[in-house]
Scaffold this motif. Structure first.
Motif, PDB file in Angstrom:
ATOM      1  N   PRO A 141     -24.657 -49.353  20.566  1.00  0.00           N
ATOM      2  CA  PRO A 141     -23.185 -49.417  20.647  1.00  0.00           C
ATOM      3  C   PRO A 141     -22.688 -48.894  21.983  1.00  0.00           C
ATOM      4  O   PRO A 141     -23.210 -47.908  22.515  1.00  0.00           O
ATOM      5  N   ASP A 142     -21.694 -49.563  22.529  1.00  0.00           N
ATOM      6  CA  ASP A 142     -21.027 -49.063  23.725  1.00  0.00           C
ATOM      7  C   ASP A 142     -19.961 -48.041  23.372  1.00  0.00           C
ATOM      8  O   ASP A 142     -19.569 -47.236  24.227  1.00  0.00           O
ATOM      9  N   LEU A 143     -19.503 -48.078  22.115  1.00  0.00           N
ATOM     10  CA  LEU A 143     -18.467 -47.142  21.687  1.00  0.00           C
ATOM     11  C   LEU A 143     -18.494 -46.975  20.181  1.00  0.00           C
ATOM     12  O   LEU A 143     -18.602 -47.948  19.441  1.00  0.00           O
ATOM     13  N   CYS A 144     -18.367 -45.713  19.752  1.00  0.00           N
ATOM     14  CA  CYS A 144     -18.174 -45.389  18.334  1.00  0.00           C
ATOM     15  C   CYS A 144     -16.760 -44.830  18.185  1.00  0.00           C
ATOM     16  O   CYS A 144     -16.443 -43.777  18.764  1.00  0.00           O
ATOM     17  N   VAL A 145     -15.910 -45.532  17.444  1.00  0.00           N
ATOM     18  CA  VAL A 145     -14.582 -44.984  17.172  1.00  0.00           C
ATOM     19  C   VAL A 145     -14.691 -44.052  15.968  1.00  0.00           C
ATOM     20  O   VAL A 145     -15.439 -44.314  15.030  1.00  0.00           O
ATOM     21  N   LEU A 146     -13.944 -42.962  16.023  1.00  0.00           N
ATOM     22  CA  LEU A 146     -14.145 -41.872  15.063  1.00  0.00           C
ATOM     23  C   LEU A 146     -12.907 -41.484  14.274  1.00  0.00           C
ATOM     24  O   LEU A 146     -12.996 -40.627  13.383  1.00  0.00           O
ATOM     25  N   ALA A 147     -11.767 -42.073  14.556  1.00  0.00           N
ATOM     26  CA  ALA A 147     -10.545 -41.679  13.840  1.00  0.00           C
ATOM     27  C   ALA A 147     -10.560 -42.303  12.451  1.00  0.00           C
ATOM     28  O   ALA A 147      -9.935 -43.336  12.201  1.00  0.00           O
ATOM     29  N   ASN A 148     -11.282 -41.679  11.550  1.00  0.00           N
ATOM     30  CA  ASN A 148     -11.402 -42.196  10.190  1.00  0.00           C
ATOM     31  C   ASN A 148     -11.415 -41.041   9.194  1.00  0.00           C
ATOM     32  O   ASN A 148     -11.313 -39.873   9.577  1.00  0.00           O
ATOM     33  N   ASN A 149     -11.566 -41.374   7.915  1.00  0.00           N
ATOM     34  CA  ASN A 149     -11.425 -40.369   6.861  1.00  0.00           C
ATOM     35  C   ASN A 149     -12.736 -39.722   6.444  1.00  0.00           C
ATOM     36  O   ASN A 149     -12.828 -39.163   5.342  1.00  0.00           O
ATOM     37  N   HIS A 150     -13.761 -39.765   7.315  1.00  0.00           N
ATOM     38  CA  HIS A 150     -15.020 -39.081   6.990  1.00  0.00           C
ATOM     39  C   HIS A 150     -15.586 -38.264   8.138  1.00  0.00           C
ATOM     40  O   HIS A 150     -16.561 -37.537   7.929  1.00  0.00           O
ATOM     41  N   VAL A 151     -15.013 -38.352   9.321  1.00  0.00           N
ATOM     42  CA  VAL A 151     -15.620 -37.672  10.464  1.00  0.00           C
ATOM     43  C   VAL A 151     -15.520 -36.147  10.351  1.00  0.00           C
ATOM     44  O   VAL A 151     -16.338 -35.418  10.922  1.00  0.00           O
ATOM     45  N   LEU A 152     -14.554 -35.631   9.570  1.00  0.00           N
ATOM     46  CA  LEU A 152     -14.442 -34.185   9.355  1.00  0.00           C
ATOM     47  C   LEU A 152     -14.859 -33.786   7.939  1.00  0.00           C
ATOM     48  O   LEU A 152     -14.446 -32.742   7.431  1.00  0.00           O
ATOM     49  N   ASP A 153     -15.681 -34.604   7.300  1.00  0.00           N
ATOM     50  CA  ASP A 153     -16.095 -34.288   5.924  1.00  0.00           C
ATOM     51  C   ASP A 153     -16.759 -32.923   5.813  1.00  0.00           C
ATOM     52  O   ASP A 153     -16.721 -32.292   4.746  1.00  0.00           O
ATOM     53  N   TYR A 154     -17.381 -32.466   6.879  1.00  0.00           N
ATOM     54  CA  TYR A 154     -18.034 -31.154   6.847  1.00  0.00           C
ATOM     55  C   TYR A 154     -17.368 -30.181   7.813  1.00  0.00           C
ATOM     56  O   TYR A 154     -18.011 -29.358   8.451  1.00  0.00           O
ATOM     57  N   GLY A 155     -16.052 -30.292   7.869  1.00  0.00           N
ATOM     58  CA  GLY A 155     -15.245 -29.297   8.553  1.00  0.00           C
ATOM     59  C   GLY A 155     -15.193 -29.449  10.057  1.00  0.00           C
ATOM     60  O   GLY A 155     -15.807 -30.334  10.653  1.00  0.00           O
ATOM     61  N   ARG A 156     -14.436 -28.561  10.661  1.00  0.00           N
ATOM     62  CA  ARG A 156     -14.291 -28.616  12.112  1.00  0.00           C
ATOM     63  C   ARG A 156     -15.576 -28.194  12.816  1.00  0.00           C
ATOM     64  O   ARG A 156     -15.864 -28.657  13.920  1.00  0.00           O
TER      65      ARG A 156
END
Length: 383
Positions: free
Chosen positions: A116-131
């Motif tokens: 991948p050239d880019l992974c977009v991360l603004a979704n509802n699982h990227v902080l599933d394990y906190g900050r």
């Protein structure tokens, strides 16, 4: 890029955690805090009950299956996907969330296998394990040489577009944002003092105007621009009016392509004023195989979106959507019958937006813009 158009590979949700993580060479802790499933290996067992044996300690390329060869043959200029999992060893499961996704950082070669050239991360699982988990996710991806957008250590970083270079000095700018309608907690919104995602409460006219203004400020002559947005419900083919208005406002404001995701199955493809709007790309990789309840949507069927844009205008030249099927936690070619089923659904739902989809002899879905007829040249006298 061959001078005629720029081809982007766009993927919906790529979830390499939980059950997928458990079949890779370095499985993380399988413990889950879900209400009904407490061990991630259960999802592997469900897939096996539905489709047959799944290897343990599988090669990193296993979940991608036949998609890798198809992508290499298509040779897109850029590959952009929504990475819908945290990449962390953190045990700080976000309280109150029903589902938590994480993959072990040592399994990142599985993600890298798709180049991948880019992974977009603004979704509802990227902080599933906190900050703490987000910090490790960002560091792990950066350490693996993988670009990201949509999440960061503060609001400035979360809003910063990814700048993807093309030959000849051209660029593609990608903005990643997520909405509350996809299930993102409002507390995940990045601020000047807090890490998180680029978050919008709603698909309002004001929000669209603000995003479009950001795009225009960053855009240089010759750039192509993509807004990748995580929005909406998991199921159903109806696209809410506010999402349509939002997407149209982005295009009216200068965005060349709207890359929507969150739904577990593909939604309508629109060509608006010559520009592609993908309302929902569906899942590409996940561990949902064998989970019942929404069989009418055939979420086992997946699509590779290959979208070709005119480099000067950003308008759609053509798009090819390649149907695949999840089988034994691996992507394979969809059958001719399944290609036909997916074609019937997308042709019907996209027709409501004035977009025509065709089924070619290989079973792929083809989209070409409906262009107005050429007008005869007008002479000075007639003016």
């Amino acid at each position: 890029m061959d001078g005629e158009f720029v081809t982007l590979f766009l993927a919906g949700d790529v979830m390499l955690g939980r059950g997928i993580d458990q079949i890779l060479p370095h499985p993380g802790d399988p413990a889950l805090v879900e209400a009904y499933v407490t061990d991630a290996r259960t999802y592997v067992e469900l897939a096996e009950a539905a489709s047959g044996p799944v290897p343990r300690r599988a090669d990193f390329s296993w979940p991608w299956g036949e998609a890798l060869g198809l992508l290499d043959a298509a040779a897109p200029d850029l590959r952009i996907l929504n990475l819908e999992t945290s990449v962390t060893r953190s045990d700080d499961a976000w309280p109150g969330k029903e589902v938590h996704y994480r993959m072990h950082p040592a399994n990142l070669p599985c993600l890298a296998a798709a180049r991948p050239d880019l992974c977009v991360l603004a979704n509802n699982h990227v902080l599933d394990y906190g900050r703490r988990g987000l910090t490790e996710t960002l560091g792990s991806l950066a350490g693996a040489g993988l670009r990201t957008a949509g999440a960061g250590r503060d609001l400035h970083e979360a809003r910063r577009p990814a700048v993807l270079p093309l030959p000849g000095g051209r660029r593609v700018l990608v903005f990643s944002l997520g909405m509350a309608s996809s299930g993102i907690p409002h507390t995940w919104a990045a601020t000047a003092e807090r890490s998180g995602v680029d978050f919008l409460f709603e698909a309002s006219d004001a929000a669209a105007a603000e995003v479009a203004a950001r795009v225009r400020r960053a855009k240089r002559p010759g750039d192509l621009t993509v807004v990748s947005v995580h929005w909406g419900s998991n199921w159903g083919h109806t696209v809410p009016r506010d999402q349509i208005r939002f997407a149209h406002a982005l295009v009216d404001g200068g965005v060349d392509l709207v890359h929507g995701h969150s739904s577990h199955h593909p939604r309508a493809f629109e060509v608006y004023r010559g520009h592609p709007v993908l309302y929902g790309c569906g899942d590409l990789i996940d561990d949902y195989e064998g989970i019942g309840g929404h069989e009418q949507y055939r979420d086992d069927l997946r699509l590779l979106y290959l979208v070709a844009l005119e480099p000067g205008t950003g308008r759609l030249d053509h798009a090819r959507l390649v149907p695949l099927q999840a089988h034994r936690m691996r992507l394979r070619h969809a059958s001719r019958e399944d290609c036909g089923w997916l074609y019937e659904v997308l042709a019907r739902t996209s027709r409501e937006f004035g977009t025509l989809i065709a089924l070619d002899r290989e079973g792929d879905l083809a989209v070409r813009p409906v262009r107005p007829p050429e007008r005869p040249p007008v002479t000075v006298r007639e003016r």
